[in-house]
Structure formats: C-alpha cells, structure tokens
Design a protein around this motif. Structure first.
Motif, mmCIF file in Angstrom:
data_model
loop_
_atom_site.group_PDB
_atom_site.id
_atom_site.type_symbol
_atom_site.label_atom_id
_atom_site.label_comp_id
_atom_site.label_asym_id
_atom_site.label_seq_id
_atom_site.Cartn_x
_atom_site.Cartn_y
_atom_site.Cartn_z
ATOM 1 N N ILE A 101 16.255 33.908 23.153
ATOM 2 C CA ILE A 101 17.396 34.297 24.002
ATOM 3 C C ILE A 101 17.721 33.194 25.022
ATOM 4 C CG2 ILE A 101 18.171 36.018 25.702
ATOM 5 C CD1 ILE A 101 16.656 38.045 23.785
ATOM 6 N N ASP A 102 16.686 32.554 25.557
ATOM 7 C CA ASP A 102 16.938 31.399 26.444
ATOM 8 C C ASP A 102 17.664 30.302 25.679
ATOM 9 O OD1 ASP A 102 15.828 32.484 28.606
ATOM 10 O OD2 ASP A 102 13.902 31.427 28.459
ATOM 11 N N LEU A 130 19.686 30.695 23.218
ATOM 12 C CA LEU A 130 21.097 31.078 23.049
ATOM 13 C C LEU A 130 21.882 30.754 24.321
ATOM 14 C CD1 LEU A 130 20.596 34.531 21.225
ATOM 15 C CD2 LEU A 130 21.422 32.403 20.204
ATOM 16 N N SER A 131 21.249 31.006 25.481
ATOM 17 C CA SER A 131 22.011 30.706 26.700
ATOM 18 C C SER A 131 22.159 29.199 26.918
ATOM 19 C CB SER A 131 21.462 31.433 27.928
ATOM 20 O OG SER A 131 20.089 31.325 27.964
ATOM 21 N N GLN A 132 21.206 28.416 26.416
ATOM 22 C CA GLN A 132 21.365 26.944 26.479
ATOM 23 C C GLN A 132 22.527 26.493 25.588
ATOM 24 O OE1 GLN A 132 19.692 24.750 28.412
ATOM 25 N NE2 GLN A 132 18.804 26.610 29.306
ATOM 26 N N LYS A 141 25.075 28.201 24.859
ATOM 27 C CA LYS A 141 26.315 28.659 25.499
ATOM 28 C C LYS A 141 26.822 27.634 26.520
ATOM 29 C CE LYS A 141 29.421 31.708 26.408
ATOM 30 N NZ LYS A 141 30.477 31.956 25.425
ATOM 31 N N CYS A 152 16.603 44.108 22.569
ATOM 32 C CA CYS A 152 17.134 42.878 23.175
ATOM 33 C C CYS A 152 18.636 42.661 23.027
ATOM 34 C CB CYS A 152 16.334 41.669 22.725
ATOM 35 S SG CYS A 152 16.249 41.482 20.985
ATOM 36 N N ASN A 195 20.282 41.580 26.294
ATOM 37 C CA ASN A 195 19.958 40.204 26.706
ATOM 38 C C ASN A 195 20.699 39.169 25.853
ATOM 39 O OD1 ASN A 195 18.251 41.184 28.617
ATOM 40 N ND2 ASN A 195 16.405 40.972 27.383
ATOM 41 N N ILE A 196 20.847 39.477 24.578
ATOM 42 C CA ILE A 196 21.571 38.544 23.690
ATOM 43 C C ILE A 196 23.032 38.471 24.139
ATOM 44 C CG2 ILE A 196 22.363 38.151 21.315
ATOM 45 C CD1 ILE A 196 19.839 39.735 20.398
ATOM 46 N N ASP A 213 24.216 39.180 27.097
ATOM 47 C CA ASP A 213 24.290 38.510 28.402
ATOM 48 C C ASP A 213 24.117 36.993 28.265
ATOM 49 O OD1 ASP A 213 24.637 40.992 29.453
ATOM 50 O OD2 ASP A 213 22.587 41.205 30.220
ATOM 51 N N ALA A 214 23.426 36.583 27.203
ATOM 52 C CA ALA A 214 23.245 35.134 26.987
ATOM 53 C C ALA A 214 24.539 34.484 26.496
ATOM 54 C CB ALA A 214 22.132 34.892 25.974
#
Ligand code: SAM
Length: 330
Positions: A76-77, A79-81, A83, A103, A106-107, A109-110
């Motif tokens: 998930i981290d 995925l946010s990277q 983004k 999750c 969280n996905i 929100d990422a």
C-alpha cells in the motif's frame, strides 16, 4: 512511445511478486515451482525508478498485479509512492480479493480507485476447488467493502472454463444486473504450467455471449465511450446497473491495439504476455545504470513488441508461454 507497428505504448503492468495465497489451477501449480527470493524480485524503489523514467517517455497507466500484490509487504505504501509520480494518470490493481475487506480503504486512500477482482465461481465448493482452498465468502466480503469504499469501476475477472463455470454464466450476468460491476469473461490462455488442459477446457467467449443474449437484452458499448475498457468488448444489460465484458485473447486477439508492456516480478521488461522475449532491467538497475541507459532499455522492449502473438487454439498451444502468469503479471 510508438512501436514498430505504430502502436502507442503507454500502459505498464507490474507484477510485484510471484507469490500468491491461492493456487488457481489454470494459473500456477500448487507444488514444484521455485519461488523467487527476496533478492530476485525488484525492490519497490527500483520499480518506482523504472516507472518514473517510463512516464517521461509517455507511459500514463500502471496496473499493479502479481502473484497476489496484497501479499507483498509494503504494497500500500508502494501504491502511494506510485501516485506521487508526476504525469502518471492512472493506477489500478488486480487482486484475488481475499484481503480486500481489511485493506480496501487503505488502497483507496493511497490513490487507487480502479480495481479488478478475480472470481471464477459463485459457488463455495467450486471456488475452493478452482483456487485450491480459497474462501469465497472472504472475496465476497472484499467486493462488498470495495463497493462501500467507493472504487469505481469494480471489475470482476472470470476466466471461462468449459465444464467448470459455463453453467454459472447467467449467475454472473445477474450480478451485473444487480450491482454496478463490470463482469469480464476472459478466455483461458495457455500460460505457464497450468493444472488443467488449456486446450480441452478452453471456451470461446462467443458461446458465453450467445447464452447471455438468449436471456438478456444486451447493448454494445463502444470502447471509446469507455476508456477503461482496454481490450474488452463491453455490453450493457438492459435495465441492469453493471456491464458484461468479454476478453478474447485466443479467439479474437486484440494485438493491433495492444498498448502494453509488462514488468515481471524479477525485473524483466516483457513486450508481450505471449512472447518470451524480455529485456533484463534488474541487471542494469543493480549495476547502477544511468537514467539514459534505462531509457534505452525501455525503448529496446518497445521495439521488441511483435506484431501479434501466435497463441491460437491449436495442438501446439501449450508450447507458447513457459513462464507462469504470476511471474509475468496477469
Ligand atoms: N492474484 C491476482 C488475481 O487473482 O487477480 C492478480 C494476478 S492474476 C495472475 C491476474 C489475472 O490473470 C486473474 O484475473 C486471473 O484470472 C488471470 N489469469 C491467470 N492465468 C490465466 C490463464 N491461464 N488464462 C486466462 N487468465 C488467466
């Protein structure tokens, strides 16, 4: 990025792990496969570097897949990277849905809003059989959670298998009536070392379309009205909330419009799912290549793209793709 046949290549599928909590019989054997070790797979920062350079070259879409992407720690981290990469317009995820209940939020929100969930049967026992012990209820809870969280579209990937789920086609169609999901029937391909006979169990999508259209009024939606459709032929069911899609890589290949590259979990850039040619990015990354060198390797992969794959439903079908789908990224 234009390839030799004038196709615009702007989409990358990334397999972040060859590991999976399920062992779908058409995808990977339960035993006897050697899994890649920690050092074998690309590190997240290596993937981010590849994607960042490819975006400068014209990449706009990334799909994160596997194996099961959600079994890799830090997904998930990661995925946010992704983004945060300037110019990357679209990030999506393909999952078996088992961990989604936990999750999905969280996905989302990422920054991932489009999700594909694999589901080959709506029957508990059959689901358990095809996935070798997967829990259907967990997936259904995951899908419900994805809907609640606001993913749109939610696509359900259903591999069509003769004698296994052809009797459930109308149940899946009903799901697309009741729910705002896109149910996509995918033709079975001979990839890797499947635990079933892909030649014998192959079911052409047109048979499913025929069966559904005997019961429901279908209206074809053109892909340019539905940009996230990719190679699927999409139909709206009259009076329904969702859509039905057919992905026919075997009976009716869509190579002339293919816009994809694939980054395998062990760092090879692959120009075609069904063609063995690959460019080794991991080696270059670990030898501290420059950005210009990486860019050149990405170009090499684009130029390797064949005009079309030769996977057709014939007797030599099994010879065509030796790596498992989980390594390449489905
Ligand atoms: N674990 C995730 C999942 O289950 O969706 C992502 C990886 S899985 C390899 C991605 C997709 O590939 C799934 O929808 C799966 O059904 C499809 N797939 C795997 N093997 C296939 C085959 N031999 N023919 C057609 N589709 C296949």
């Amino acid at each position: 990025m234009l390839d030799k046949y004038n196709r615009e290549i702007n989409y990358l599928r990334v397999s972040i792990t060859d590991r999976c909590n399920l062992h779908c019989v058409y995808c990977r054997p339960k035993e006897g496969i050697s899994l890649q070790g920690h050092e074998d797979i690309l590190r997240y920062e290596e993937i981010i570097r590849v994607v960042s350079i490819a975006v400068k070259m014209g990449l706009i879409k990334v799909r994160v897949t596997g194996g099961e992407p959600l079994v890799r720690r830090g997904c998930i981290d990661f995925l946010s990277q992704l983004k945060k990469i300037d110019g990357l317009q679209d990030i999506s995820l393909t999952t078996n849905g088992i961990f989604l209940e936990k999750c999905a939020q969280n996905i989302f929100d990422a920054g991932v809003s489009r999700i594909n969930i694999s589901l080959d049967s709506l029957n508990k026992d059959k689901y358990s059989k095809i996935t070798r012990e997967g829990d259907l209820d967990a997936v259904l809870r995951g899908i419900a959670k994805a809907e609640e969280v606001g993913f749109s579209p939610i696509k359900i990937n259903t591999v069509a298998i003769k004698g296994f789920n052809d009797d459930e086609v109308l149940d899946f169609a009903r799901l697309a009536v009741d729910k705002p999901f896109q149910i996509r029937f995918i033709e079975l391909m001979s990839v890797g070392q499947p635990g079933l006979d892909c030649h014998k169990d192959y079911l052409p999508a047109k048979q499913l379309l025929q069966k559904i259209s005997e019961h429901y009024e279908l209206e074809r939606i053109e892909n340019n009205h539905n940009k996230s459709a990719g190679p699927a032929r999409i139909f709206k069911i009259k009076g329904g909330r969702g859509e039905i899609g057919f992905i026919n890589p075997v009976s009716h290949h869509f190579c002339s419009t293919c816009n994809r590259l694939r980054l395998t979990s062990d760092g090879k850039l692959r120009a075609c799912l069904l063609n063995e040619a690959e460019i080794d990015l991991k080696k270059a990354l670990r030898e501290n290549c420059s950005d210009a060198e990486l860019e050149k390797l990405i170009w090499d992969a684009v130029l390797l793209k064949p005009k079309q794959h030769d996977l057709i439903c014939t007797e030599n079908i099994l010879k065509k793709c030796t790596r498992n789908m989980s390594e390449i990224g489905g």
